[in-house]
Design a protein around this motif. Structure first.
Motif, PDB file in Angstrom:
ATOM      1  N   GLN A 147      -8.733   0.526  -4.762  1.00 20.44           N
ATOM      2  CA  GLN A 147      -8.471   0.601  -3.335  1.00 20.44           C
ATOM      3  C   GLN A 147      -7.321   1.561  -3.029  1.00 20.44           C
ATOM      4  N   THR A 148      -6.339   1.626  -3.924  1.00 21.06           N
ATOM      5  CA  THR A 148      -5.243   2.576  -3.737  1.00 21.06           C
ATOM      6  C   THR A 148      -5.753   4.002  -3.832  1.00 21.06           C
ATOM      7  N   ALA A 149      -6.680   4.253  -4.762  1.00 21.28           N
ATOM      8  CA  ALA A 149      -7.277   5.581  -4.877  1.00 21.28           C
ATOM      9  C   ALA A 149      -8.078   5.926  -3.623  1.00 21.28           C
ATOM     10  N   VAL A 150      -8.830   4.970  -3.109  1.00 21.35           N
ATOM     11  CA  VAL A 150      -9.608   5.208  -1.889  1.00 21.35           C
ATOM     12  C   VAL A 150      -8.672   5.503  -0.718  1.00 21.35           C
ATOM     13  N   ASP A 210       2.143   8.127  -5.843  1.00 21.11           N
ATOM     14  CA  ASP A 210       3.251   7.739  -4.968  1.00 21.11           C
ATOM     15  C   ASP A 210       3.132   6.290  -4.518  1.00 21.11           C
ATOM     16  N   ALA A 211       1.911   5.771  -4.509  1.00 16.09           N
ATOM     17  CA  ALA A 211       1.679   4.394  -4.056  1.00 16.09           C
ATOM     18  C   ALA A 211       1.787   3.377  -5.180  1.00 16.09           C
ATOM     19  N   LEU A 212       2.100   3.810  -6.394  1.00 16.44           N
ATOM     20  CA  LEU A 212       2.225   2.893  -7.524  1.00 16.44           C
ATOM     21  C   LEU A 212       3.701   2.666  -7.828  1.00 16.44           C
ATOM     22  N   PRO A 213       4.226   1.472  -7.558  1.00 12.33           N
ATOM     23  CA  PRO A 213       5.628   1.187  -7.860  1.00 12.33           C
ATOM     24  C   PRO A 213       5.818   0.950  -9.348  1.00 12.33           C
ATOM     25  N   ALA A 214       7.042   0.735  -9.740  1.00 13.53           N
ATOM     26  CA  ALA A 214       7.354   0.561 -11.164  1.00 13.53           C
ATOM     27  C   ALA A 214       6.655  -0.646 -11.769  1.00 13.53           C
ATOM     28  N   THR A 215       6.278  -1.614 -10.942  1.00 19.78           N
ATOM     29  CA  THR A 215       5.597  -2.796 -11.466  1.00 19.78           C
ATOM     30  C   THR A 215       4.136  -2.541 -11.773  1.00 19.78           C
ATOM     31  N   ARG A 256       1.838  -2.367  -9.542  1.00 18.64           N
ATOM     32  CA  ARG A 256       0.984  -2.909  -8.482  1.00 18.64           C
ATOM     33  C   ARG A 256       1.104  -2.033  -7.243  1.00 18.64           C
ATOM     34  N   PRO A 257      -0.017  -1.649  -6.613  1.00 19.96           N
ATOM     35  CA  PRO A 257       0.029  -0.708  -5.494  1.00 19.96           C
ATOM     36  C   PRO A 257       0.851  -1.229  -4.321  1.00 19.96           C
ATOM     37  N   ARG A 258       1.563  -0.282  -3.672  1.00 18.53           N
ATOM     38  CA  ARG A 258       2.262  -0.615  -2.439  1.00 18.53           C
ATOM     39  C   ARG A 258       1.536   0.041  -1.278  1.00 18.53           C
ATOM     40  N   ASP A 259       2.052  -0.078  -0.077  1.00 21.00           N
ATOM     41  CA  ASP A 259       1.295   0.274   1.114  1.00 21.00           C
ATOM     42  C   ASP A 259       1.579   1.668   1.669  1.00 21.00           C
ATOM     43  N   ARG A 260       2.475   2.430   1.046  1.00 21.93           N
ATOM     44  CA  ARG A 260       2.872   3.704   1.643  1.00 21.93           C
ATOM     45  C   ARG A 260       1.673   4.610   1.879  1.00 21.93           C
ATOM     46  N   VAL A 261       0.699   4.601   0.976  1.00 19.44           N
ATOM     47  CA  VAL A 261      -0.419   5.533   1.059  1.00 19.44           C
ATOM     48  C   VAL A 261      -1.345   5.232   2.235  1.00 19.44           C
ATOM     49  N   ALA A 262      -1.213   4.067   2.840  1.00 18.94           N
ATOM     50  CA  ALA A 262      -2.165   3.655   3.861  1.00 18.94           C
ATOM     51  C   ALA A 262      -2.193   4.590   5.060  1.00 18.94           C
ATOM     52  N   GLY A 263      -1.099   5.266   5.350  1.00 22.78           N
ATOM     53  CA  GLY A 263      -1.161   6.181   6.481  1.00 22.78           C
ATOM     54  C   GLY A 263       0.154   6.889   6.681  1.00 22.78           C
TER      55      GLY A 263
END
Length: 300
Positions: A13-16, A283-288, A290-297
């Protein structure tokens, strides 16, 4: 703790979202964006791009799951990723994309995603599954290891992109991957630097795209109009950046001029857009991991 399946789906979903965010970034010089909902200017329907991006989610999830099984970037994994990618291409074509005619940025414009975007994001999704929580430069290095393996299952017929690369000596998407995605890393640096300087998210992403365009050997313009087209893309992008980039009035004016010229001549640097999508994914992958939300828009 998330299950492995949910982690695979989260990466997909992060890739999409990265693909859709890249497509919606406006104004992109010579490229489809939110101004093209009816496909009047670039011949690419943004709505179809969104559908074709969403259709890739199962393929990206399958790539992540495939990468977890061996746990290392083997030749067998590279070949499995290739097989999954070819299935994903077919699905994307049915959903509104048309990768068969777009491997070098040419062919009929029918609301497709660039083939290079699937290549870039497929490798990076697999790398993220292999190395959860790794830094971007580590993930691009893992992607390089994957790309270094030959895919014995790949079609023997050369693609338009490979023909362009052979004719002009351009690295293309495969060369970019085998060099550990230097332009993806460059775009990430620009995103970080321009955000820190107070740019809006849209401005940061536009400057990242222009930075990629300024030096990438994009096979799209080469296919469309040869070396003069690529030089115009690179020189134009450098001119915008030298004028101050998207954050300055002079840079914005130069960007509008470049956009009008590329749209008028039909030159579309789609390879650069694919690289930006890869940067937005990392850029949407944090150090953990797990994807974060920055890429959403883009904000602002």
């Amino acid at each position: 703790m998330p299950t492995t399946r949910s982690t695979d789906e989260a990466l997909a979903q992060t890739a999409v979202r990265a693909l859709i965010s890249q497509a919606e970034l406006t104004p992109k010089p010579g490229l489809a964006d939110t101004r093209d909902l009816q496909a009047r200017a670039t011949g690419t329907d943004l709505l179809a791009l969104r559908w074709s991006a969403k259709a890739l989610a199962p393929g990206f999830a399958a790539m992540a799951a495939a990468a977890r099984r061996p746990g290392e970037p083997t030749r067998a994994l590279r070949e499995e990723l290739g097989a999954i990618g070819r299935c994903a291409e077919w699905t994307m074509a049915r959903a509104g994309g048309d990768p068969a005619g777009d491997r070098a940025g040419g062919g009929p414009a029918t609301g497709r995603l660039h083939y290079g975007a699937l290549w870039v994001l497929g490798l990076l999704v697999a790398a993220a599954a292999l190395e959860p929580g790794a830094a971007p430069f580590e993930l691009t290095a893992t992607a390089r290891q994957l790309a270094s393996h030959a895919d014995r299952g790949a079609p023997r017929r050369p693609s338009a992109g490979s023909q362009v690369s052979a004719t002009y000596g351009a690295a293309g998407a495969r060369g970019e991957a085998r060099a550990a995605f230097p332009h993806v890393r460059r775009a990430l640096d620009v995103l970080s630097r321009t955000r820190a300087a107070g740019a809006t998210e849209t401005q940061a992403r536009l400057d990242a795209l222009l930075t990629v365009m300024s030096t990438l050997q994009d096979t799209g313009p080469l296919y469309q109009a040869g070396p003069p087209a690529l030089r115009r893309v690179q020189d134009g992008a450098r001119g915008v950046l030298e004028a101050g980039g998207a954050t300055s009035a002079q840079g914005a004016a130069a960007l509008a001029t470049l956009d009008a010229e590329l749209r008028g001549t039909g030159v579309a640097p789609r390879g650069s857009a694919a690289v930006l999508a890869g940067a937005l994914f990392l850029d949407a992958l944090p150090a953990t991991g797990r994807p974060r939300d920055r890429v959403a828009g883009a904000r602002g």
